[in-house]
Design an enzyme around this catalytic site. Structure first.
Site, PDB file in Angstrom:
ATOM      1  N   THR A  28       0.838  -1.193   0.000  1.00  0.00           N
ATOM      2  CA  THR A  28       0.000   0.000   0.000  1.00  0.00           C
ATOM      3  C   THR A  28       0.879   1.251   0.000  1.00  0.00           C
ATOM      4  O   THR A  28       1.960   1.248   0.588  1.00  0.00           O
ATOM      5  CB  THR A  28      -0.892   0.016   1.255  1.00  0.00           C
ATOM      6  N   GLY A  29       0.398   2.296  -0.650  1.00  0.00           N
ATOM      7  CA  GLY A  29       1.104   3.574  -0.580  1.00  0.00           C
ATOM      8  C   GLY A  29       1.425   4.148  -1.943  1.00  0.00           C
ATOM      9  O   GLY A  29       1.156   3.546  -2.988  1.00  0.00           O
ATOM     10  N   ASP A  81       6.326  -3.959  -1.401  1.00  0.00           N
ATOM     11  CA  ASP A  81       5.732  -2.889  -0.602  1.00  0.00           C
ATOM     12  C   ASP A  81       6.757  -1.791  -0.369  1.00  0.00           C
ATOM     13  O   ASP A  81       7.961  -1.990  -0.570  1.00  0.00           O
ATOM     14  CB  ASP A  81       5.227  -3.440   0.737  1.00  0.00           C
ATOM     15  N   ALA A  83       8.087   1.667   2.221  1.00  0.00           N
ATOM     16  CA  ALA A  83       8.466   1.876   3.616  1.00  0.00           C
ATOM     17  C   ALA A  83       8.443   3.363   3.919  1.00  0.00           C
ATOM     18  O   ALA A  83       8.649   4.193   3.027  1.00  0.00           O
ATOM     19  CB  ALA A  83       9.853   1.306   3.904  1.00  0.00           C
ATOM     20  N   ASP A  84       8.194   3.691   5.177  1.00  0.00           N
ATOM     21  CA  ASP A  84       8.303   5.079   5.618  1.00  0.00           C
ATOM     22  C   ASP A  84       9.733   5.388   6.045  1.00  0.00           C
ATOM     23  O   ASP A  84      10.207   6.517   5.898  1.00  0.00           O
ATOM     24  CB  ASP A  84       7.323   5.339   6.759  1.00  0.00           C
ATOM     25  N   GLY A  95       3.356   1.929   7.895  1.00  0.00           N
ATOM     26  CA  GLY A  95       2.058   2.207   8.500  1.00  0.00           C
ATOM     27  C   GLY A  95       1.582   3.635   8.359  1.00  0.00           C
ATOM     28  O   GLY A  95       0.556   3.999   8.930  1.00  0.00           O
ATOM     29  N   GLY A  96       2.325   4.453   7.584  1.00  0.00           N
ATOM     30  CA  GLY A  96       1.870   5.816   7.362  1.00  0.00           C
ATOM     31  C   GLY A  96       0.494   5.862   6.710  1.00  0.00           C
ATOM     32  O   GLY A  96      -0.262   6.801   6.915  1.00  0.00           O
ATOM     33  N   GLU A 103      -0.377  -5.460   5.925  1.00  0.00           N
ATOM     34  CA  GLU A 103       0.947  -5.516   5.297  1.00  0.00           C
ATOM     35  C   GLU A 103       1.832  -6.537   6.000  1.00  0.00           C
ATOM     36  O   GLU A 103       2.533  -7.327   5.361  1.00  0.00           O
ATOM     37  CB  GLU A 103       1.604  -4.134   5.344  1.00  0.00           C
TER      38      GLU A 103
END
Length: 218
Positions: A28-29, A81, A83-84, A95-96, A103
């Site tokens: 996600t993102g 995926d 990453a922040d 998790g932002g 995830e």
């Protein structure tokens, strides 16, 4: 290159790790959105995808990619995926976008976890980005008090409900020297669903978008 162009370069590079006739784990993102768009160009070569969020599922379906329930899939060869934050040891904060629990579940199933990110996400020490913690709503105040004991400053993410019907506490001012230990400690707090530290199961490969294109770091 702009930051968005770096994200796109990393996302496109990840296609090299997608094998024919497989089900692809998709995160996600914003960087993953680029990956989903790129995945659509080879959609006839794959069986489909497992998604970590409703948002990603909608984007996949819009591209004509079949989305499978994880319970119907025995295994995943690869999970892609973002990453922040990510360290050279490939531990991450995620998790932002409030999808951390799903995830983490998809990452646990996948044989290989590939993180795609732009160079701004690589850090020496995790913690500048506030650590998201998904919490059962009735436990929010209790969990917040416990997170203070662990050295953080939790802030309730107002107006956000996860796909699982829970809430998010963002924990500020953590210097995360031992991410594996902190991940375990936070998850042991009653009422916590999970936290955004991906250290017990970090990335296997990092694809980092930079001014020079996409670099694969094994």
């Amino acid at each position: 290159m702009t930051q968005d162009e770096m994200k796109k370069a990393a996302a496109i590079k990840a296609l090299e790790f997608i094998e024919n006739d497989t089900i692809v784990g998709v995160g996600t993102g914003s960087t993953v959105n680029h990956f989903i768009d790129a995945l659509a160009t080879i959609k006839n070569k794959i069986t489909g995808a497992v998604s970590s969020s409703e948002e990603s599922s909608k984007r996949l379906i819009a591209h004509g990619i079949e989305v499978f329930d994880l319970n119907s899939v025995d295994n995943l060869d690869v999970y892609i995926d973002g990453a922040d934050e990510i360290t050279k040891h490939k531990s991450m904060i995620k998790g932002g976008g409030a999808a951390l629990t799903r995830e983490k579940i998809v990452a646990a199933v996948a044989k290989k976890f590939i993180c795609i990110a732009d160079s701004s996400k690589q850090v020496e020490l995790l913690g500048d980005f506030p650590l998201p913690v998904e919490v059962i709503p009735m436990a929010r105040s209790y969990v917040a008090r416990e997170l203070v004991k662990l050295g953080g400053d939790p802030v309730y993410r107002q107006g956000v409900i996860t796909d699982n019907g829970n809430v998010i506490l963002d924990v500020y001012n953590l210097s995360i020297i031992d991410p594996k230990a902190l991940e375990i400690a936070i998850n042991a707090v009653v009422g916590v669903v999970t936290n955004g530290l991906f250290a017990q199961r970090g990335a296997d490969i990092l694809i980092l978008g930079s001014e020079n294109g996409a670099q694969v770091i094994q």
